[in-house]
Design an enzyme around this catalytic site. Structure first.
Site, PDB file in Angstrom:
ATOM      1  N   CYS A  20       0.809  -1.220   0.000  1.00  0.00           N
ATOM      2  CA  CYS A  20       0.000   0.000   0.000  1.00  0.00           C
ATOM      3  C   CYS A  20       0.839   1.265   0.000  1.00  0.00           C
ATOM      4  CB  CYS A  20      -0.944  -0.016   1.200  1.00  0.00           C
ATOM      5  SG  CYS A  20      -2.295  -1.208   1.039  1.00  0.00           S
ATOM      6  N   LYS A  23       0.514   3.477  -3.177  1.00  0.00           N
ATOM      7  CA  LYS A  23      -0.687   4.248  -3.478  1.00  0.00           C
ATOM      8  C   LYS A  23      -0.337   5.649  -3.972  1.00  0.00           C
ATOM      9  CE  LYS A  23      -4.336   2.434  -0.459  1.00  0.00           C
ATOM     10  NZ  LYS A  23      -5.259   2.794   0.643  1.00  0.00           N
ATOM     11  N   THR A  54     -16.902  10.927   1.440  1.00  0.00           N
ATOM     12  CA  THR A  54     -16.131  10.916   2.686  1.00  0.00           C
ATOM     13  C   THR A  54     -14.852  10.096   2.580  1.00  0.00           C
ATOM     14  OG1 THR A  54     -17.356   9.001   3.556  1.00  0.00           O
ATOM     15  CG2 THR A  54     -18.228  11.204   4.043  1.00  0.00           C
ATOM     16  N   GLY A  55     -14.558   9.560   1.405  1.00  0.00           N
ATOM     17  CA  GLY A  55     -13.349   8.766   1.255  1.00  0.00           C
ATOM     18  C   GLY A  55     -13.347   7.527   2.117  1.00  0.00           C
ATOM     19  N   ASP A  56     -14.486   6.866   2.215  1.00  0.00           N
ATOM     20  CA  ASP A  56     -14.606   5.680   3.059  1.00  0.00           C
ATOM     21  C   ASP A  56     -13.928   4.492   2.382  1.00  0.00           C
ATOM     22  OD1 ASP A  56     -15.408   4.151   5.270  1.00  0.00           O
ATOM     23  OD2 ASP A  56     -17.338   5.168   5.362  1.00  0.00           O
ATOM     24  N   ASP A  57     -13.950   3.337   3.052  1.00  0.00           N
ATOM     25  CA  ASP A  57     -13.182   2.176   2.607  1.00  0.00           C
ATOM     26  C   ASP A  57     -13.822   1.425   1.453  1.00  0.00           C
ATOM     27  OD1 ASP A  57     -10.989   2.191   4.630  1.00  0.00           O
ATOM     28  OD2 ASP A  57     -12.702   2.079   5.987  1.00  0.00           O
ATOM     29  N   GLY A 150     -11.573 -13.728 -12.576  1.00  0.00           N
ATOM     30  CA  GLY A 150     -10.896 -12.450 -12.453  1.00  0.00           C
ATOM     31  C   GLY A 150     -10.441 -11.911 -13.788  1.00  0.00           C
TER      32      GLY A 150
END
Length: 341
Positions: A20, A23, A54-57, A150
């Site tokens: 991460c 990012k 709100t930039g949530d997950d 996928g």
């Protein structure tokens, strides 16, 4: 405990970043997304419960009740990244746990995942890709979440992750905008994953405690938070504790106070900071949150660890979670989003 790598191919050397920490920096990302959220829905006129605002997950929509049954919320997310460890099986496990975490962070239960794979087919053998996918499948099976195929592309850098769909009770979501003054802040995994992963990339040392932390599902922590009546949470990933806490405090209209002495760290994390194994992503996190944070007399090493870009980190819950340390509290909104003391 450290050992030599399990595989002669060092996957971390085939990517510019890792996990991460690769990012897009949060400030740059917010600039890109500015104005794209659109008008926010009001109750009853849209199925969208959680979107970009709100930039949530994860994103959340409601499905109307049918046949007398209860309404359900559908949770949707996608997450993928470059190799964070050299072992392909472990990388697959970590990436899957990280993708599934977004559903748990919303209070949901993952019900379907699909793989996202980018692979330099002329550079790395496909038996390594198979191991990555096998690792992802193992963690998805542990979560009780089937993997239904996928998508793959030929890419100069290896990347892996999942798109995950989950279900939740729309009346019992965990959201980053539902915090309120007086709630304690609980952290369900220790910090320091970023600096240990960066040291692993630089030296080849293997940190078992970091791998074990990253592959651990946030399923039980999410269930415990819901059982305790929590309504506000987020997971700690690439923007670090300070970055994700700033977003939570901003969305909830509160200030978060962090008791720095109460924050848990992985063994070896402080040593890794002292030796300079700090990623560019972590330094960008700290630069981004600085205008919104009262650092007090917190030392430079602790500031870096609090901004450390985590991969598959724990949940930060506004409320007490059994077994998780309380690292601070939410208070009425002040000058800063986050205050360290």
């Amino acid at each position: 405990m450290t050992t030599t790598p399990r595989t002669p191919v060092r996957l971390t050397q085939f990517a510019h970043g890792g996990g991460c920490a690769c990012k897009i920096p949060p400030g740059e990302l917010e600039d890109v997304l500015s104005g794209l959220a659109g008008p926010q829905p009001t109750a009853g006129d849209s199925p969208l419960l959680v979107g970009l605002a709100t930039g949530d997950d994860a994103a959340v929509v409601t499905l109307p009740a049918r046949g007398g049954g209860p309404a359900q919320a559908v949770v949707s997310t996608a997450d993928f990244f470059t190799p964070v460890v050299d072992d392909p099986y472990d990388w697959g496990r970590i990436a899957a746990a990280n993708a599934l975490s977004d559903v748990y962070a919303m209070g949901g239960r993952p019900v379907l995942a699909v793989n996202l794979l980018a692979w330099p087919r002329d550079v790395l053998p496909f038996d390594l890709a198979r191991e990555v996918l096998r690792g992802g499948l193992a963690v998805a099976a542990e979560a009780g979440c089937p993997v239904g195929g996928g998508h793959s592309v030929d890419d100069p850098e290896p990347k892996y992750g999942m798109a995950v769909t989950g279900l939740a009770d729309p009346a019992r979501l965990l959201r980053n905008d539902a915090g309120r003054p007086g709630l304690p802040l609980s952290l369900t995994k220790p910090l320091g994953l970023g600096v240990l992963n960066n040291r692993h990339k630089a030296t080849g040392e293997r940190f078992e405690q970091a791998v074990a932390t990253m592959v651990a599902l946030n399923r039980d922590a999410s269930a415990a938070a819901l059982e305790a009546g929590a309504t506000c949470a987020t997971d700690i990933t690439g923007f670090g504790l300070l970055g994700h806490l700033h977003k939570l405090a901003r969305a909830s209209g509160v200030t978060a106070v962090v008791e720095t002495a109460a924050v848990p760290y992985l063994d070896g994390a402080r040593e890794a900071v002292r030796q300079g194994y700090v990623s560019g992503g972590t330094r960008r996190n700290l630069e981004w949150v600085a205008p919104f944070t009262d650092f007090g007399d917190t030392d430079a090493g602790t500031r870096l660890l609090l901004a450390d870009a985590q991969t598959s980190g724990g949940l930060l819950v506004a409320g007490e979670v059994p077994g998780a340390p309380v690292v601070g509290e939410l208070v009425p909104k002040g000058r800063h989003s986050v205050v360290l003391r």
